[in-house]
Design a protein around this motif. Structure first.
Motif, short mmCIF file in Angstrom:
data_model
loop_
_atom_site.label_atom_id
_atom_site.label_comp_id
_atom_site.label_asym_id
_atom_site.label_seq_id
_atom_site.Cartn_x
_atom_site.Cartn_y
_atom_site.Cartn_z
N ALA A 69 47.39 37.69 33.15
CA ALA A 69 47.13 39.13 33.00
C ALA A 69 48.01 39.81 31.96
O ALA A 69 47.54 40.65 31.23
CB ALA A 69 47.22 39.85 34.33
N GLU A 106 52.22 31.14 36.76
CA GLU A 106 51.32 31.95 37.58
C GLU A 106 52.08 33.07 38.27
O GLU A 106 51.49 33.93 38.90
CB GLU A 106 50.62 31.06 38.63
N VAL A 108 54.36 36.46 38.67
CA VAL A 108 54.50 37.74 37.99
C VAL A 108 55.98 38.11 38.06
O VAL A 108 56.53 38.31 39.15
CB VAL A 108 53.64 38.82 38.67
N VAL A 149 50.58 37.72 45.03
CA VAL A 149 49.45 38.58 44.68
C VAL A 149 48.15 37.82 44.90
O VAL A 149 48.05 36.64 44.58
CB VAL A 149 49.55 39.04 43.21
N ASP A 150 47.16 38.48 45.45
CA ASP A 150 45.86 37.88 45.67
C ASP A 150 45.16 37.70 44.32
O ASP A 150 44.64 38.63 43.75
CB ASP A 150 45.02 38.79 46.58
N MET A 151 45.22 36.47 43.81
CA MET A 151 44.67 36.19 42.49
C MET A 151 43.15 36.40 42.44
O MET A 151 42.58 36.58 41.39
CB MET A 151 44.98 34.73 42.08
N ASN A 153 41.46 38.87 43.71
CA ASN A 153 41.11 40.26 43.47
C ASN A 153 41.66 40.68 42.11
O ASN A 153 42.76 41.21 42.00
CB ASN A 153 41.67 41.14 44.59
N GLN A 154 40.88 40.44 41.07
CA GLN A 154 41.33 40.66 39.70
C GLN A 154 41.65 42.12 39.41
O GLN A 154 42.57 42.44 38.68
CB GLN A 154 40.27 40.13 38.72
N TYR A 157 44.97 42.94 40.94
CA TYR A 157 45.97 42.22 40.17
C TYR A 157 46.27 42.92 38.84
O TYR A 157 47.42 43.18 38.49
CB TYR A 157 45.45 40.80 39.93
N ASN A 158 45.22 43.30 38.12
CA ASN A 158 45.39 43.99 36.84
C ASN A 158 46.05 45.35 37.02
O ASN A 158 46.84 45.77 36.18
CB ASN A 158 44.04 44.15 36.13
#
Length: 199
Positions: A69, A106, A108, A149-151, A153-154, A157-158
């Motif tokens: 991201a 992966e 953040v 983070v729930d990858m 749910n883009q 995440y963004n």
């Protein structure tokens, strides 16, 4: 594209995925030996020269850190054997001997220059993500690590990445470096803990 100097012979370049898409480059292309990637590197070096006076000829080490991201961070280090200027002058300025290494994470990880920015970021992130994260102190900066983070749910995440980018800076330091050399400030539930103690 954002360029900053780390030392006399080292710079850091932040590339967003928009920067890559504008040039028709996919994330996977960055370590391929194709003309578009060469053009991107030349653009980066041109911007570094205009903004920082950072000139590259001869050997350079290029480290590319791909982060989900956020985009990519490129560290460029000049080699010690730069041409002296009294050569015949028949080398081409745009030829570099590059040694490229790539790391992908992966996790953040963002760093904050002061605690106030971290507190503000946690309050904003809590609206999207109630809890999670760890905080380290390393090299006089606060590092916020989020690996839960729930990858899937883009959009969520963004949104979190956008908030963290507003207050902090994407870090190329790995969680292993933080665990080894950093001071653990909050092990778990960092968002909840910060928001509870700092209204």
């Amino acid at each position: 594209m954002r360029v900053e100097r780390l030392s006399q012979d080292k710079i850091r370049i932040f590339l967003t995925f928009d920067d890559l898409h504008e040039r028709g480059i996919e994330k996977e292309d960055i370590w391929r030996d194709i003309p578009k990637v060469h053009d991107l590197f030349n653009d980066m070096m041109e911007q570094a020269y205009h903004e920082l006076g950072f000139e590259v000829m001869g050997p350079v080490a290029v480290e590319v850190f791909a982060m989900p991201a956020q985009g990519m961070v490129v560290i460029v280090t000049r080699g010690k054997s730069q041409p002296s200027g009294d050569d015949d002058g028949d080398y081409e300025d745009d030829i570099y001997e590059m040694e490229v290494t790539l790391e992908e994470s992966e996790d953040v990880i963002y760093y904050f220059q002061d605690m106030e920015h971290l507190i503000e970021a946690c309050h904003r992130v809590q609206l999207n993500l109630e809890d999670g994260g760890s905080i380290y102190l390393y090299n006089d900066k606060y590092y916020f690590l989020l690996d839960e983070v729930d990858m899937e749910n883009q959009q969520l995440y963004n949104g979190i990445i956008a908030i963290l980018s507003e207050y902090g800076v994407a870090s190329t330091v790995t969680k292993y470096v933080l665990a080894e050399y950093g001071k653990l400030v909050i092990r778990d539930h960092a968002i909840q803990t910060i928001c509870h103690h700092f209204k």
